[in-house]
Scaffold this motif. Sequence first.
Motif, PDB file in Angstrom:
ATOM      1  N   UNK A 174       0.833  -1.205   0.000  1.00 14.97           N
ATOM      2  CA  UNK A 174       0.000   0.000   0.000  1.00 14.97           C
ATOM      3  C   UNK A 174       0.872   1.262   0.000  1.00 14.97           C
ATOM      4  N   UNK A 175       0.473   2.270  -0.769  1.00 17.08           N
ATOM      5  CA  UNK A 175       1.206   3.539  -0.765  1.00 17.08           C
ATOM      6  C   UNK A 175       0.424   4.559   0.065  1.00 17.08           C
ATOM      7  N   UNK A 176       1.206   5.462   0.696  1.00 12.58           N
ATOM      8  CA  UNK A 176       0.561   6.492   1.528  1.00 12.58           C
ATOM      9  C   UNK A 176       0.759   7.864   0.913  1.00 12.58           C
ATOM     10  N   UNK A 177      -0.336   8.577   0.728  1.00 14.64           N
ATOM     11  CA  UNK A 177      -0.259   9.944   0.210  1.00 14.64           C
ATOM     12  C   UNK A 177      -0.774  10.897   1.285  1.00 14.64           C
ATOM     13  N   UNK A 178       0.035  11.899   1.606  1.00 10.11           N
ATOM     14  CA  UNK A 178      -0.409  12.926   2.560  1.00 10.11           C
ATOM     15  C   UNK A 178      -0.879  14.146   1.776  1.00 10.11           C
ATOM     16  N   UNK A 179      -2.087  14.609   2.089  1.00 11.65           N
ATOM     17  CA  UNK A 179      -2.628  15.787   1.414  1.00 11.65           C
ATOM     18  C   UNK A 179      -2.566  16.973   2.375  1.00 11.65           C
ATOM     19  N   UNK A 180      -1.935  18.048   1.914  1.00  9.08           N
ATOM     20  CA  UNK A 180      -1.856  19.278   2.710  1.00  9.08           C
ATOM     21  C   UNK A 180      -2.573  20.369   1.918  1.00  9.08           C
ATOM     22  N   UNK A 181      -3.859  20.581   2.168  1.00  7.59           N
ATOM     23  CA  UNK A 181      -4.622  21.533   1.352  1.00  7.59           C
ATOM     24  C   UNK A 181      -4.104  22.967   1.467  1.00  7.59           C
ATOM     25  N   UNK A 182      -3.657  23.375   2.669  1.00 10.46           N
ATOM     26  CA  UNK A 182      -3.099  24.716   2.830  1.00 10.46           C
ATOM     27  C   UNK A 182      -4.164  25.798   2.879  1.00 10.46           C
ATOM     28  N   UNK A 183      -3.893  26.931   2.224  1.00 10.43           N
ATOM     29  CA  UNK A 183      -4.715  28.139   2.386  1.00 10.43           C
ATOM     30  C   UNK A 183      -5.351  28.587   1.062  1.00 10.43           C
ATOM     31  N   UNK A 184      -6.184  29.626   1.172  1.00 14.05           N
ATOM     32  CA  UNK A 184      -6.773  30.238  -0.018  1.00 14.05           C
ATOM     33  C   UNK A 184      -7.547  29.212  -0.838  1.00 14.05           C
ATOM     34  N   UNK A 185      -7.203  29.106  -2.125  1.00 12.33           N
ATOM     35  CA  UNK A 185      -7.909  28.139  -2.979  1.00 12.33           C
ATOM     36  C   UNK A 185      -7.425  26.699  -2.748  1.00 12.33           C
ATOM     37  N   UNK A 186      -6.387  26.533  -1.906  1.00 12.92           N
ATOM     38  CA  UNK A 186      -5.810  25.197  -1.677  1.00 12.92           C
ATOM     39  C   UNK A 186      -6.847  24.116  -1.387  1.00 12.92           C
ATOM     40  N   UNK A 187      -7.747  24.338  -0.404  1.00 12.10           N
ATOM     41  CA  UNK A 187      -8.726  23.286  -0.094  1.00 12.10           C
ATOM     42  C   UNK A 187      -9.643  22.957  -1.281  1.00 12.10           C
ATOM     43  N   UNK A 188     -10.053  23.960  -2.057  1.00 11.63           N
ATOM     44  CA  UNK A 188     -10.965  23.688  -3.189  1.00 11.63           C
ATOM     45  C   UNK A 188     -10.281  22.857  -4.269  1.00 11.63           C
ATOM     46  N   UNK A 189      -9.052  23.226  -4.600  1.00  7.82           N
ATOM     47  CA  UNK A 189      -8.382  22.537  -5.713  1.00  7.82           C
ATOM     48  C   UNK A 189      -7.893  21.151  -5.310  1.00  7.82           C
ATOM     49  N   UNK A 190      -7.481  20.999  -4.032  1.00  7.93           N
ATOM     50  CA  UNK A 190      -7.034  19.646  -3.627  1.00  7.93           C
ATOM     51  C   UNK A 190      -8.238  18.706  -3.521  1.00  7.93           C
ATOM     52  N   UNK A 191      -9.407  19.237  -3.153  1.00 10.26           N
ATOM     53  CA  UNK A 191     -10.609  18.388  -3.103  1.00 10.26           C
ATOM     54  C   UNK A 191     -10.864  17.770  -4.480  1.00 10.26           C
TER      55      UNK A 191
END
Length: 358
Positions: free
Chosen positions: A1-18
């Motif tokens: 299994x591979x592990x990916x950590x998502x760091x959405x950050x600020x501003x538009x970060x949460x929208x685009x990482x979603x």
Amino acid sequence: MSKVLVLPGDGIGPEITTEAIRVLDAVKAKFDLDIEVDYGLVGGSAIEEHGCPLPVETMEKARAADAILLGAVGGPKWDHLEMARRPEKGLLGLRAGLNLFANLRPAILYPQLAEASTLKPEVVSGLDILIIRELTGGIYFGEPRGVRALENGEKEGFNTYVYRESEIRRIGRAAFEAARKRGGRLCSVDKANVLEVTVLWREVIEELAKEYPDVELSHLYVDNAAMQLVRAPKQFDVMVTGNMFGDILSDCAAMLTGSIGMLPSASLDENNKGMYEPVHGSAPDIAGQNIANPLATILSVAMLLRYSLGEAEAADAIEAAVSSVLDQELRTGDIMSEGCRQVNTRQMGDAVVAAIAG
Ligand code: NAD
């Protein structure tokens, strides 16, 4: 299994990482990939919660992950803070802490967006360059550095441009390997006519070339490289250079495409563990409005799959899906042109997911 950590950050970060994670979910389902996704805080959002831009917990999760997907950090809310406590320090801490020395910045201009560039469409249409910038050494980190007072009372600023053979060799190797996976051509950029550091740079790259007879190596002085990038950019396949020259040339190459909302990037360590992020920032002016272009972040997921997880087929599928939504003439506001249909962040994500599902 591979592990990916998502760091959405600020501003538009949460929208685009979603949207990017919805696309990752789509390829996971299609190619039956075993990838676990976890989340963490970095930048301004971490300052709000923990009082610092890179909490220990985030760093621990980052060390444990095989790859990291980052949205963007920063915003006017934190601009008054002293340098050491700013959101951007979170990024620098991750790069340094994980030893991410190789910065890969593709500059791709999809033929469908050729009009977005300020250069003539025939000069840039179909452009596909990969710039590899050394990220943890060179003049940005060299010691001694500072501003000192001279005897006559005048001030003098100074920095040190330094590269060790081992630092040049590892970035050179990353570049030869990348060239081998692409068009087989590598251009090394230096200033060997003036700077001793880059005389050594050229020597080490020449030495390495013997191990890669299948890659065609050329050298350019940085001033000529800048000229060639705007004169005839399609002559390049992979370019490799030091930290400062790479900083400047990669932004120049990004602008050739005219659409910063389309450009992904990767920062890799020696084992191809990497942090992936769009080239653009947190765009506070449009944050929370569901109008940001998620394609750079979606294309960052493709890079993540290709370089850190070795899932080239899934990466190809994402890139093909992006091309397909552009063929369907769907555009977010930043890449909108006459005759196309304007969509929002979520609708663009929906379209890419649908194209992957086929
Ligand atoms: P920016 O890239 O955030 O924005 C520049 C312009 O491009 C803005 O008009 C913005 O609306 C637009 N834009 C950017 N990304 C877009 C997208 N995906 N879709 C549509 N439009 C988009 O650069 P900036 O304004 O100089 O910086 C804003 C903040 O981001 C600052 O706090 C800066 O420090 C930070 N920043 C962070 C990173 C990073 O996290 N890697 C990189 C650059 C800037």
